[in-house]
Design a protein around this motif. Structure first.
Motif, PDB file in Angstrom:
ATOM      1  N   UNK A  98      48.276  31.538  34.629  1.00 46.38           N
ATOM      2  CA  UNK A  98      49.216  30.815  33.768  1.00 46.38           C
ATOM      3  C   UNK A  98      50.215  30.042  34.628  1.00 46.38           C
ATOM      4  N   UNK A  99      50.349  28.714  34.423  1.00 49.77           N
ATOM      5  CA  UNK A  99      51.317  27.943  35.225  1.00 49.77           C
ATOM      6  C   UNK A  99      52.741  28.413  34.967  1.00 49.77           C
ATOM      7  N   UNK A 100      53.589  28.303  35.972  1.00 50.01           N
ATOM      8  CA  UNK A 100      54.995  28.645  35.839  1.00 50.01           C
ATOM      9  C   UNK A 100      55.813  27.368  35.721  1.00 50.01           C
ATOM     10  N   UNK A 101      56.836  27.404  34.880  1.00 49.43           N
ATOM     11  CA  UNK A 101      57.669  26.223  34.633  1.00 49.43           C
ATOM     12  C   UNK A 101      58.856  26.195  35.580  1.00 49.43           C
ATOM     13  N   UNK A 102      59.135  25.014  36.112  1.00 45.85           N
ATOM     14  CA  UNK A 102      60.261  24.832  37.005  1.00 45.85           C
ATOM     15  C   UNK A 102      60.963  23.503  36.724  1.00 45.85           C
ATOM     16  N   UNK A 147      59.982  19.516  32.142  1.00 46.37           N
ATOM     17  CA  UNK A 147      59.663  20.660  32.991  1.00 46.37           C
ATOM     18  C   UNK A 147      58.388  20.364  33.765  1.00 46.37           C
ATOM     19  N   UNK A 148      58.288  20.949  34.942  1.00 47.98           N
ATOM     20  CA  UNK A 148      57.066  20.849  35.728  1.00 47.98           C
ATOM     21  C   UNK A 148      56.339  22.184  35.670  1.00 47.98           C
ATOM     22  N   UNK A 149      55.062  22.140  35.348  1.00 49.20           N
ATOM     23  CA  UNK A 149      54.226  23.329  35.328  1.00 49.20           C
ATOM     24  C   UNK A 149      53.459  23.405  36.638  1.00 49.20           C
ATOM     25  N   UNK A 150      53.527  24.554  37.297  1.00 49.34           N
ATOM     26  CA  UNK A 150      52.941  24.722  38.625  1.00 49.34           C
ATOM     27  C   UNK A 150      51.883  25.811  38.591  1.00 49.34           C
ATOM     28  N   UNK A 151      50.726  25.485  39.117  1.00 48.00           N
ATOM     29  CA  UNK A 151      49.636  26.449  39.233  1.00 48.00           C
ATOM     30  C   UNK A 151      48.989  26.284  40.608  1.00 48.00           C
ATOM     31  N   UNK A 152      48.657  27.372  41.280  1.00 50.65           N
ATOM     32  CA  UNK A 152      48.901  28.764  40.917  1.00 50.65           C
ATOM     33  C   UNK A 152      50.386  29.106  40.966  1.00 50.65           C
ATOM     34  N   UNK A 153      50.778  30.079  40.168  1.00 50.76           N
ATOM     35  CA  UNK A 153      52.191  30.407  40.039  1.00 50.76           C
ATOM     36  C   UNK A 153      52.854  30.858  41.324  1.00 50.76           C
ATOM     37  N   UNK A 154      52.068  31.441  42.247  1.00 52.07           N
ATOM     38  CA  UNK A 154      52.706  31.941  43.467  1.00 52.07           C
ATOM     39  C   UNK A 154      53.188  30.826  44.383  1.00 52.07           C
ATOM     40  N   UNK A 155      52.946  29.557  44.016  1.00 51.97           N
ATOM     41  CA  UNK A 155      53.480  28.424  44.764  1.00 51.97           C
ATOM     42  C   UNK A 155      54.733  27.840  44.114  1.00 51.97           C
TER      43      UNK A 155
END
Length: 263
Positions: A198-202, A7-15
């Motif tokens: 909190x990073x979002x997972x994608x 999984x890729x964690x993305x921060x900031x989450x709104x991206x």
């Protein structure tokens, strides 16, 4: 041996990009008792709250720059009807923050709520510039990639907010438009989700290019089971939360699963 997946964690989450709309629709249906409306001639997802007052709609394959989600709430008592729209690339976790607040068993706060409170706590600041349609009372993220603009009408009165994620000199990645009649605690939930670090997972193959260029990304290995059951666990948690409602108002578990659509 436990199987894993990347999984890729993305921060900031709104991206992070849109994600799976089931993150919103399935818990609304299974944990909160929102009913589905099906029409073979209208290829869109529509859910309706048990009290028939709230209804989110997901449009089929919209233009990336146009609203994909529309959340409407009808007039009730002394509260006017209100509406929030979200463009196609709005992360579903941010939309879920709004619907989770809307379906919470606890009543809305009695004391006045400052919608900007979560933004200030996260280091957001007043924007350095504004145009004729926005109020200088908006807020900008520390990295300058997100804004909350207070919209005003011709008389100078507040007419709502526009939430925007954008990179300088490029078209907006996504926008949310918040009706001025939206309850402050609902607007605050949206702004809190924007401020959440909190990073979002994608899926690594679905990471937006702007997240790679302007955000922070990292990869991790997680068990396939944890990914497969993430939505189920979220739905179960919301069902347990809603069990605090009196039996007369608790939504009955629906028999059929909610419509699911991925992008």
């Amino acid at each position: 041996m436990t199987e894993t997946i990347e999984q890729t964690l993305i921060s900031p989450g709104y991206l992070a990009g849109s994600g799976d709309p089931a993150w919103v629709t399935v818990p609304l249906h299974r944990a909160c008792g929102w009913s589905t409306v099906g029409d073979a001639l209208v290829p869109q997802v529509i859910l309706t709250s048990p009290d028939q007052l709230a209804q989110p709609r997901i449009a089929p394959d919209p233009d990336p720059a146009q609203p994909w989600w529309t959340l409407r709430h009808a007039h009730r008592g002394d509260r006017r009807a209100w509406e929030i729209t979200f463009d196609a690339q709005t992360p579903v976790e941010i939309i879920a923050a709004v619907t989770d607040t809307l379906t919470a068993p606890a009543p809305p706060p009695a004391a006045p709520v400052d919608p900007y409170g979560p933004l200030r706590a996260a280091g957001w600041h007043a924007p350095r510039h504004h145009d004729g349609l926005t109020s200088p009372k908006g807020m900008s993220s520390p990295n300058g990639l997100a804004r909350v603009d207070r919209i005003v009408d011709e008389s100078g009165r507040s007419a709502g907010w526009v939430v925007e994620t954008s990179v300088y000199n490029l078209p907006a990645i996504w926008r949310a438009r918040v009706d001025g009649n939206t309850p402050p605690h609902v607007a605050s939930a949206l702004f809190s989700a924007m401020a959440d670090t909190t990073p979002l997972a994608r899926n690594p193959h679905r990471v937006p290019s702007l997240a790679l260029k302007h955000g922070s990304t990292s990869t991790r290995q997680v068990s396939t089971e944890s990914v497969a059951f993430a939505l189920r666990n979220r739905t179960t948690a919301l069902a347990q939360r809603n069990s605090a409602l009196p039996p007369s108002t608790s939504p009955a578990p629906p028999r059929a699963p909610a419509s699911r659509r991925t992008r």
